[in-house]
Scaffold this motif. Sequence first.
Motif, short mmCIF file in Angstrom:
data_model
loop_
_atom_site.label_atom_id
_atom_site.label_comp_id
_atom_site.label_asym_id
_atom_site.label_seq_id
_atom_site.Cartn_x
_atom_site.Cartn_y
_atom_site.Cartn_z
N PHE A 1 39.39 12.87 -40.93
CA PHE A 1 40.67 12.88 -40.24
C PHE A 1 41.38 14.23 -40.37
O PHE A 1 42.34 14.50 -39.66
CB PHE A 1 41.58 11.76 -40.78
CG PHE A 1 41.24 10.40 -40.24
CD1 PHE A 1 41.89 9.89 -39.13
CD2 PHE A 1 40.25 9.63 -40.85
CE1 PHE A 1 41.58 8.63 -38.64
CE2 PHE A 1 39.94 8.37 -40.37
CZ PHE A 1 40.61 7.86 -39.25
N ARG B 1 39.28 14.90 -34.42
CA ARG B 1 40.10 13.87 -33.77
C ARG B 1 39.24 12.61 -33.68
O ARG B 1 38.22 12.58 -33.00
CB ARG B 1 40.53 14.33 -32.39
CG ARG B 1 41.22 13.25 -31.58
CD ARG B 1 42.12 13.84 -30.51
NE ARG B 1 43.38 14.28 -31.08
CZ ARG B 1 44.37 14.83 -30.39
NH1 ARG B 1 44.24 15.04 -29.09
NH2 ARG B 1 45.50 15.20 -30.97
N THR C 1 51.35 11.04 -32.99
CA THR C 1 50.32 11.42 -33.96
C THR C 1 50.92 11.41 -35.35
O THR C 1 51.88 12.12 -35.62
CB THR C 1 49.74 12.81 -33.65
OG1 THR C 1 49.11 12.79 -32.36
CG2 THR C 1 48.70 13.20 -34.69
N SER D 1 45.80 15.29 -42.84
CA SER D 1 45.12 14.36 -41.94
C SER D 1 45.99 14.07 -40.74
O SER D 1 47.22 14.03 -40.82
CB SER D 1 44.81 13.06 -42.67
OG SER D 1 43.87 13.24 -43.70
N ARG D 2 45.34 13.82 -39.60
CA ARG D 2 46.04 13.46 -38.37
C ARG D 2 45.41 12.20 -37.79
O ARG D 2 44.18 12.08 -37.75
CB ARG D 2 45.97 14.62 -37.36
CG ARG D 2 46.70 15.87 -37.83
CD ARG D 2 46.44 17.05 -36.92
NE ARG D 2 46.97 16.83 -35.58
CZ ARG D 2 48.22 17.07 -35.22
NH1 ARG D 2 49.08 17.56 -36.12
NH2 ARG D 2 48.63 16.86 -33.99
N HIS D 3 46.25 11.28 -37.39
CA HIS D 3 45.79 10.00 -36.86
C HIS D 3 46.56 9.70 -35.59
O HIS D 3 47.77 9.45 -35.62
CB HIS D 3 46.01 8.90 -37.90
CG HIS D 3 45.35 7.60 -37.58
ND1 HIS D 3 45.46 6.49 -38.39
CD2 HIS D 3 44.57 7.22 -36.53
CE1 HIS D 3 44.78 5.48 -37.86
NE2 HIS D 3 44.24 5.91 -36.73
N SER E 1 53.71 7.82 -40.70
CA SER E 1 53.42 6.45 -40.29
C SER E 1 54.31 5.45 -41.03
O SER E 1 54.68 4.42 -40.48
CB SER E 1 51.94 6.12 -40.54
OG SER E 1 51.59 6.31 -41.90
N THR F 1 48.12 7.41 -44.00
CA THR F 1 48.14 7.92 -42.63
C THR F 1 46.95 7.41 -41.81
O THR F 1 47.08 7.09 -40.63
CB THR F 1 48.14 9.46 -42.64
OG1 THR F 1 49.30 9.92 -43.33
CG2 THR F 1 48.12 10.03 -41.24
N GLU F 2 45.79 7.33 -42.44
CA GLU F 2 44.56 7.00 -41.73
C GLU F 2 44.38 5.50 -41.50
O GLU F 2 43.40 5.09 -40.88
CB GLU F 2 43.36 7.53 -42.50
CG GLU F 2 43.37 9.05 -42.70
CD GLU F 2 44.15 9.49 -43.95
OE1 GLU F 2 44.12 10.70 -44.24
OE2 GLU F 2 44.80 8.63 -44.59
N ASN G 1 42.67 -0.41 -36.79
CA ASN G 1 42.22 0.93 -36.38
C ASN G 1 41.24 0.84 -35.21
O ASN G 1 40.23 1.55 -35.19
CB ASN G 1 41.54 1.64 -37.56
CG ASN G 1 42.52 2.35 -38.47
OD1 ASN G 1 43.70 2.08 -38.44
ND2 ASN G 1 42.02 3.26 -39.29
N SER H 1 40.62 4.21 -33.45
CA SER H 1 40.15 5.36 -34.25
C SER H 1 38.86 4.94 -34.95
O SER H 1 37.81 4.89 -34.32
CB SER H 1 41.23 5.83 -35.23
OG SER H 1 41.70 4.76 -36.05
#
Length: 351
Positions: free
Chosen positions: A74, A78, A90, A102-104, A146, A257-258, A310, A313
């Motif tokens: 992550f 992407r 995001t 990290s980006r989700h 988040s 976050t993930e 999820n 993702s």
Amino acid sequence: MELQNNIAVTELRQRLRDQILTFEPSDFEKLALQIFRYQADHNPIYKQFIGHLQIDPGTVEKLTDIPFLPIQFFKTHRIKTGAVSKVKTTFESSGTTGQQTSRHDLYDPELYETISEQIFREKYGDLNHFHILALLPSYLERNNSSLVYMLQHFIKASGSPFSGFYLNNTAEMLKNLRSLIAKPDGKQVLLMGVTFALLDLAENEADLQFLKQKNDLIVMDTGGMKGRRREMLREEVHDILTSAFGVPQIHSEYGMTELLSQGYSSGSGLFTAGRTMRILLRDINDPLSVYDHNISLSKTGGINVIDLANLDSCSFIETQDLGRFGEAEGSFYVMGRFDNSDIRGCNLMVL
């Protein structure tokens, strides 16, 4: 042909989404395997990862056979499944200067809000039975958390004029808390805060003397020192907080976050996974050796999370947390983190 494929993938996603919202707990494994096959086919990064492991998705027949994507992906990729196109927001993890975060991407806010509310309701009851006081200064200083997103939804759903975020106005929060304790209205009060902010508040114990009376206040620690304080043992933190707030236990939230699902602890560091979440453990020396709750309760392993929410993702995440199972099915302890892994803000504090 591509249009037809996209339509078919979209229809499959919708069927899975409907099941995520309505499935019975006994059907968790069946649904998780369906989502695995969907993501193994339609998530390019996850598909490539599985291929490198030389695993045939068709041979995966139980949860412990599923390959779990290391959470570090992550930070560098992407992670997206299917034909969803428009990113609504995001989420980004917190980190100290120089750390890669990290980006989700969130494509379906309604699914996240519904699932998080379902999980909270099953643990604590309806949100409209609560006054929610959120003490999350470091999270509010950025607009992509988040946890803040979830609590914004919770605060709105509570319908309470006292519910809200308290950034630097702790005096106002204490005034409202005093009023709610002195004149109970049948609703419970939930004070949810990042660790260092709760400890800051606890230092002014004289201001909290009114809480020493009998009260049903729930204090929930979301974890995180954010570099503001030295890292402390969970037991040390919770001893300070129980004394200061006059409560028997400190509750905790397990989220990151993930992940779009959460786990909650009513005290003593024992978490219960939410309905869309399942915790597995992996051997510390062999990440592909994964076991479920039937293993010895004294065995510590790396935490792998199945998060059905999820859907867009990846639902199968290999975290950097260490844990062990509790006695009750679905319960677990967070024991700490692997060496050389980044300190995370959204987890329980490092042990």
